[in-house]
Scaffold this motif. Structure first.
Motif, mmCIF file in Angstrom:
data_model
loop_
_atom_site.group_PDB
_atom_site.id
_atom_site.type_symbol
_atom_site.label_atom_id
_atom_site.label_comp_id
_atom_site.label_asym_id
_atom_site.label_seq_id
_atom_site.Cartn_x
_atom_site.Cartn_y
_atom_site.Cartn_z
ATOM 1 N N SER A 57 6.451 -17.933 -0.167
ATOM 2 C CA SER A 57 6.830 -16.682 -0.804
ATOM 3 C C SER A 57 5.609 -15.992 -1.411
ATOM 4 C CB SER A 57 7.885 -16.944 -1.885
ATOM 5 O OG SER A 57 8.218 -15.750 -2.548
ATOM 6 N N PHE A 58 4.747 -16.777 -2.038
ATOM 7 C CA PHE A 58 3.528 -16.217 -2.625
ATOM 8 C C PHE A 58 2.613 -15.659 -1.532
ATOM 9 C CE2 PHE A 58 -0.922 -16.926 -4.087
ATOM 10 C CZ PHE A 58 -0.964 -15.873 -4.982
ATOM 11 N N THR A 59 2.515 -16.362 -0.415
ATOM 12 C CA THR A 59 1.706 -15.882 0.707
ATOM 13 C C THR A 59 2.251 -14.551 1.214
ATOM 14 O OG1 THR A 59 1.123 -18.141 1.335
ATOM 15 C CG2 THR A 59 0.863 -16.438 3.028
ATOM 16 N N ALA A 60 3.565 -14.472 1.387
ATOM 17 C CA ALA A 60 4.188 -13.227 1.851
ATOM 18 C C ALA A 60 3.940 -12.088 0.854
ATOM 19 C CB ALA A 60 5.685 -13.440 2.065
ATOM 20 N N ALA A 63 4.917 2.080 -4.877
ATOM 21 C CA ALA A 63 5.222 0.880 -4.096
ATOM 22 C C ALA A 63 4.222 -0.227 -4.407
ATOM 23 C CB ALA A 63 5.221 1.199 -2.604
ATOM 24 N N LEU A 64 2.951 0.127 -4.529
ATOM 25 C CA LEU A 64 1.929 -0.868 -4.831
ATOM 26 C C LEU A 64 2.197 -1.536 -6.183
ATOM 27 C CD1 LEU A 64 -0.629 -2.110 -3.620
ATOM 28 C CD2 LEU A 64 -1.934 -0.398 -4.887
ATOM 29 N N GLY A 65 2.672 -0.765 -7.138
ATOM 30 C CA GLY A 65 3.040 -1.342 -8.437
ATOM 31 C C GLY A 65 4.149 -2.375 -8.298
ATOM 32 N N VAL A 66 5.140 -2.065 -7.481
ATOM 33 C CA VAL A 66 6.239 -3.001 -7.231
ATOM 34 C C VAL A 66 5.707 -4.246 -6.520
ATOM 35 C CG1 VAL A 66 8.397 -3.352 -5.962
ATOM 36 C CG2 VAL A 66 8.021 -1.220 -7.214
ATOM 37 N N TYR A 67 4.868 -4.031 -5.505
ATOM 38 C CA TYR A 67 4.304 -5.165 -4.763
ATOM 39 C C TYR A 67 3.493 -6.067 -5.690
ATOM 40 C CZ TYR A 67 5.307 -2.162 -0.713
ATOM 41 O OH TYR A 67 5.895 -1.352 0.215
ATOM 42 N N TYR A 68 2.771 -5.434 -6.624
ATOM 43 C CA TYR A 68 1.963 -6.219 -7.564
ATOM 44 C C TYR A 68 2.864 -7.077 -8.463
ATOM 45 C CZ TYR A 68 -1.529 -7.536 -10.970
ATOM 46 O OH TYR A 68 -2.348 -8.270 -11.794
ATOM 47 N N LEU A 120 1.145 -7.106 -0.669
ATOM 48 C CA LEU A 120 0.248 -6.413 -1.592
ATOM 49 C C LEU A 120 -0.966 -5.869 -0.840
ATOM 50 C CD1 LEU A 120 -0.448 -5.623 -4.525
ATOM 51 C CD2 LEU A 120 -1.620 -7.831 -4.714
ATOM 52 N N ILE A 121 -1.514 -6.660 0.048
ATOM 53 C CA ILE A 121 -2.659 -6.209 0.846
ATOM 54 C C ILE A 121 -2.263 -5.013 1.712
ATOM 55 C CG2 ILE A 121 -4.202 -6.849 2.755
ATOM 56 C CD1 ILE A 121 -4.186 -9.723 1.489
ATOM 57 N N SER A 122 -1.095 -5.095 2.355
ATOM 58 C CA SER A 122 -0.660 -3.965 3.193
ATOM 59 C C SER A 122 -0.450 -2.714 2.344
ATOM 60 C CB SER A 122 0.600 -4.313 3.981
ATOM 61 O OG SER A 122 1.744 -4.300 3.160
ATOM 62 N N GLY A 123 0.076 -2.876 1.141
ATOM 63 C CA GLY A 123 0.256 -1.735 0.246
ATOM 64 C C GLY A 123 -1.074 -1.092 -0.118
ATOM 65 N N CYS A 124 -2.087 -1.924 -0.347
ATOM 66 C CA CYS A 124 -3.430 -1.401 -0.643
ATOM 67 C C CYS A 124 -3.971 -0.612 0.551
ATOM 68 C CB CYS A 124 -4.388 -2.534 -0.987
ATOM 69 S SG CYS A 124 -4.069 -3.333 -2.568
ATOM 70 N N ILE A 125 -3.756 -1.142 1.740
ATOM 71 C CA ILE A 125 -4.237 -0.457 2.953
ATOM 72 C C ILE A 125 -3.504 0.871 3.136
ATOM 73 C CG2 ILE A 125 -4.351 -0.582 5.478
ATOM 74 C CD1 ILE A 125 -4.762 -3.663 5.084
ATOM 75 N N PHE A 126 -2.186 0.885 2.976
ATOM 76 C CA PHE A 126 -1.424 2.128 3.101
ATOM 77 C C PHE A 126 -1.880 3.162 2.078
ATOM 78 C CE2 PHE A 126 2.294 -0.126 5.268
ATOM 79 C CZ PHE A 126 2.025 0.444 6.498
ATOM 80 N N LEU A 127 -2.104 2.717 0.840
ATOM 81 C CA LEU A 127 -2.562 3.647 -0.193
ATOM 82 C C LEU A 127 -3.954 4.172 0.149
ATOM 83 C CD1 LEU A 127 -2.105 5.123 -2.832
ATOM 84 C CD2 LEU A 127 -2.940 3.084 -4.038
ATOM 85 N N PHE A 128 -4.822 3.321 0.631
ATOM 86 C CA PHE A 128 -6.159 3.734 1.054
ATOM 87 C C PHE A 128 -6.060 4.829 2.118
ATOM 88 C CE2 PHE A 128 -9.705 3.416 4.023
ATOM 89 C CZ PHE A 128 -10.808 3.509 3.173
ATOM 90 N N ILE A 129 -5.201 4.613 3.112
ATOM 91 C CA ILE A 129 -5.024 5.603 4.178
ATOM 92 C C ILE A 129 -4.484 6.912 3.602
ATOM 93 C CG2 ILE A 129 -3.713 6.175 6.269
ATOM 94 C CD1 ILE A 129 -3.825 3.118 6.927
ATOM 95 N N ALA A 130 -3.489 6.803 2.723
ATOM 96 C CA ALA A 130 -2.885 8.009 2.133
ATOM 97 C C ALA A 130 -3.923 8.818 1.352
ATOM 98 C CB ALA A 130 -1.727 7.623 1.217
ATOM 99 N N ILE A 131 -4.840 8.142 0.690
ATOM 100 C CA ILE A 131 -5.844 8.831 -0.112
ATOM 101 C C ILE A 131 -6.925 9.461 0.768
ATOM 102 C CG2 ILE A 131 -7.714 8.495 -1.789
ATOM 103 C CD1 ILE A 131 -5.875 6.355 -3.118
ATOM 104 N N PHE A 132 -7.412 8.723 1.752
ATOM 105 C CA PHE A 132 -8.601 9.160 2.475
ATOM 106 C C PHE A 132 -8.340 9.830 3.827
ATOM 107 C CE2 PHE A 132 -10.185 5.959 -0.491
ATOM 108 C CZ PHE A 132 -11.144 6.716 -1.140
ATOM 109 N N ASP A 133 -7.129 9.786 4.344
ATOM 110 C CA ASP A 133 -6.824 10.461 5.609
ATOM 111 C C ASP A 133 -6.380 11.895 5.315
ATOM 112 O OD1 ASP A 133 -6.267 11.142 8.222
ATOM 113 O OD2 ASP A 133 -4.438 9.956 8.346
ATOM 114 N N ALA A 134 -7.342 12.727 4.967
ATOM 115 C CA ALA A 134 -7.043 14.111 4.578
ATOM 116 C C ALA A 134 -6.536 14.945 5.741
ATOM 117 C CB ALA A 134 -8.287 14.753 3.969
ATOM 118 N N ASN A 135 -6.810 14.526 6.972
ATOM 119 C CA ASN A 135 -6.375 15.292 8.135
ATOM 120 C C ASN A 135 -5.022 14.834 8.686
ATOM 121 O OD1 ASN A 135 -8.668 16.959 8.231
ATOM 122 N ND2 ASN A 135 -9.832 15.287 9.149
ATOM 123 N N LEU A 136 -4.406 13.871 8.023
ATOM 124 C CA LEU A 136 -3.096 13.345 8.423
ATOM 125 C C LEU A 136 -3.100 12.846 9.863
ATOM 126 C CD1 LEU A 136 -0.694 15.995 6.822
ATOM 127 C CD2 LEU A 136 -1.664 13.934 5.773
#
Length: 125
Positions: A94-97, A61-66, A102-118
């Motif tokens: 549109s660029f702002t959105a 998803a982050l790739g698509v957002y990028y 993209l920022i939200s995608g980075c945050i979601f990916l960060f959570i997915a990587i580091f929230d090992a306890n779900l």
């Protein structure tokens, strides 16, 4: 490349992106089943598989957002002083959105990587 050719090229890329979204949807359905298995059976292997699936899903998803971020940046960069005020406004909006997504995608990916306890439920909301 003239404007019509550029639009047709963009549409072709967007068709590939729709296929990528379908893949993400399929992976998300599978991920939900794995998550269910973890919570029903307390299967630690399922927990880790679910985590890895989330990392994969949000990486794709982050790739698509990028891509959309870059496209929006290009649109803003190509604005001229002679473009209408509405074109300038909507391209910048549109660029702002795209930037925020993209920022939200980075945050979601960060959570997915580091929230090992779900401890956080991740969803495309």
């Amino acid at each position: 490349m003239n404007k019509n050719e550029e639009i047709l090229r963009t549409l072709k890329i967007e068709e590939y992106i729709w296929v990528i979204y379908l893949i993400i949807i399929g992976l998300s359905f599978y991920s939900n089943n794995v998550e269910r298995k973890y919570y029903q059976k307390h299967d630690l292997k399922a927990k880790e598989e679910y985590r890895m699936l989330n990392i994969l899903i949000f990486s794709i998803a982050l790739g698509v957002y990028y891509y959309f971020f870059q496209d929006g940046y290009k649109s803003v960069k190509n604005l001229t002083p002679w473009d209408s005020d509405s074109k300038k406004f909507f391209n910048k909006a549109s660029f702002t959105a795209s930037s925020l997504i993209l920022i939200s995608g980075c945050i979601f990916l960060f959570i997915a990587i580091f929230d090992a306890n779900l401890e956080t439920e991740l969803a495309f909301s």
